[in-house]
Write a protein that holds these residues in place. Structure first.
Motif, PDB file in Angstrom:
ATOM      1  N   LEU A   1      14.128   1.565   1.882  1.00 21.38           N
ATOM      2  CA  LEU A   1      13.102   2.271   2.630  1.00 21.38           C
ATOM      3  C   LEU A   1      11.758   1.566   2.478  1.00 21.38           C
ATOM      4  N   ALA A   2      10.938   1.641   3.530  1.00 21.31           N
ATOM      5  CA  ALA A   2       9.606   1.030   3.466  1.00 21.31           C
ATOM      6  C   ALA A   2       8.781   1.648   2.336  1.00 21.31           C
ATOM      7  N   ASP A   3       9.000   2.939   2.084  1.00 21.48           N
ATOM      8  CA  ASP A   3       8.327   3.640   0.992  1.00 21.48           C
ATOM      9  C   ASP A   3       9.321   4.612   0.377  1.00 21.48           C
TER      10      ASP A   3
ATOM     11  N   THR B   1       0.836  -1.203   0.000  1.00 22.75           N
ATOM     12  CA  THR B   1       0.000   0.000   0.000  1.00 22.75           C
ATOM     13  C   THR B   1       0.868   1.249   0.000  1.00 22.75           C
ATOM     14  N   LYS B   2       0.400   2.277  -0.658  1.00 24.94           N
ATOM     15  CA  LYS B   2       1.102   3.557  -0.703  1.00 24.94           C
ATOM     16  C   LYS B   2       0.919   4.343   0.592  1.00 24.94           C
ATOM     17  N   LEU B   3      -0.072   3.949   1.386  1.00 22.22           N
ATOM     18  CA  LEU B   3      -0.372   4.669   2.616  1.00 22.22           C
ATOM     19  C   LEU B   3       0.640   4.372   3.727  1.00 22.22           C
ATOM     20  N   ILE B   4       1.583   3.497   3.446  1.00 20.60           N
ATOM     21  CA  ILE B   4       2.535   3.093   4.474  1.00 20.60           C
ATOM     22  C   ILE B   4       3.353   4.271   5.003  1.00 20.60           C
ATOM     23  N   GLU B   5       3.580   5.278   4.152  1.00 22.22           N
ATOM     24  CA  GLU B   5       4.383   6.432   4.581  1.00 22.22           C
ATOM     25  C   GLU B   5       3.680   7.252   5.650  1.00 22.22           C
ATOM     26  N   PHE B   6       2.353   7.082   5.795  1.00 23.52           N
ATOM     27  CA  PHE B   6       1.603   7.839   6.798  1.00 23.52           C
ATOM     28  C   PHE B   6       1.441   7.069   8.105  1.00 23.52           C
TER      29      PHE B   6
END
Length: 329
Positions: free
Chosen positions: A293-295, A269-274
């Protein structure tokens, strides 16, 4: 406020338990040194003279020849030493070739600066110590019944709250500095000194040449943010729950399962950075970080800002609850 902070220091640094924690940190350091000396090879402690270029070239040739000999053997015929050499010599060859390319004299593999940098792997253990201390900062007052004695002082509730908060930050700094200083002292007597302040470190995109002091400065700052993150969370939970075991358990769960959640969601998911766990370890941005990096959209500035905002919110909520709570019973 100053007297309240000093009072917290007197309470926690006059306890045998605090010094036992510091002693455990030193004991694990010494254990690591003993194991390293026990299993170190001649490669680990080898240093080069002024004629280092020719010596390095000779070693590269020798190690490549050794790897070629091992590669010819069937897997089931290889000895344990051959498996070990196969795993370590390849990296050593790449490292030495990089030093030659950059025209920098390579240090011994077991060198002073590298040992200091490797302290980064010890920070989670130090964080656990701080969580244990900070989880009891306010809850201990409730459980021992001393909270009423504390509140009848002329100081306001917010002063009492932030005196313990400041102590949590200072205790984190003391433990962090103690860890690096003890590493430096032990390493001074057990490792080889580096010929220069330039050191080749392996990141997720190969080797990089860095100045050791710049990397150490960045690393210590990242470690401090990581430690105070969990120190503040543990303290805030001790205020909210008034129970040491509960605040301790929730903080440990957040620390250990947060990273597992990020590993599970990585690439999904792209939301991982939040998500906060993807941002609280600033060491991921250091040049010697081997992991991706995780994202890829994450940045040092974004993560630092995210951490500060979250910690301010957590602190504000805990301060508000403490200021409004009725402790008559």
């Amino acid at each position: 406020m100053f007297k309240l902070v000093v009072n917290e220091f007197n309470k926690y640094f006059n306890r045998l338990g605090t010094y036992i924690m510091l002693g455990i940190i030193v004991a694990f350091m010494i254990l690591g040194v003993v194991l390293n000396m026990q299993f170190a090879s001649s490669i680990d402690n080898k240093t080069y003279s002024d004629n280092w270029k020719s010596e390095v070239k000779e070693d590269v040739s020798k190690y490549q020849k050794r790897l070629a000999e091992i590669a010819k053997k069937p897997e089931d015929k290889k000895s344990m030493k051959e498996f070990t050499d196969e795993m370590t010599l390849g990296d050593r060859v790449a490292e030495l070739q990089f030093y030659l390319k950059k025209d920098v004299q390579p240090p011994a593999k077991n060198n002073f600066y590298q040992t200091l940098i490797d302290t980064n792997g010890f920070i989670s253990f130090v964080t656990i110590m701080l969580i244990i201390i900070c989880s009891s900062l306010m809850s201990r007052e409730h459980q021992q019944g001393t909270i009423k004695l504390l509140l009848i002082r002329p100081a306001s509730r917010l002063k009492i709250f932030f005196s313990k908060f400041i102590f949590a930050l200072l205790a984190s700094l003391i433990f962090l500095v103690f860890t690096y200083v003890m590493t430096a002292i032990i390493s001074f007597f057990t490792t080889k000194m580096n010929p220069t302040t330039e050191l080749a470190v392996q990141g997720n995109k190969g080797y990089k040449m860095i100045n050791v002091y710049e990397l150490l400065g960045q690393q210590i700052f990242a470690n401090f943010i990581y430690i105070i993150t969990f120190a503040i969370v543990a303290y805030a939970l001790s205020v909210i729950f008034k129970n040491t075991a509960l605040s301790l358990g929730v903080t440990f769960a957040l620390m250990f399962f947060g990273d597992l959640i990020i590993m599970f969601l990585q690439g999904k998911t792209k939301l991982i950075e939040f998500l906060w766990p993807a941002n609280w370890n600033l060491s991921q941005y250091l040049p010697n970080n081997p992991a991706e990096l995780a994202d890829k959209d994450l940045s040092f500035g974004f993560s630092l800002t995210y951490d500060i905002v979250i910690l301010i919110i957590i602190t504000a909520v805990a301060a508000w609850i403490f200021n409004k709570r009725d402790v008559a019973n």
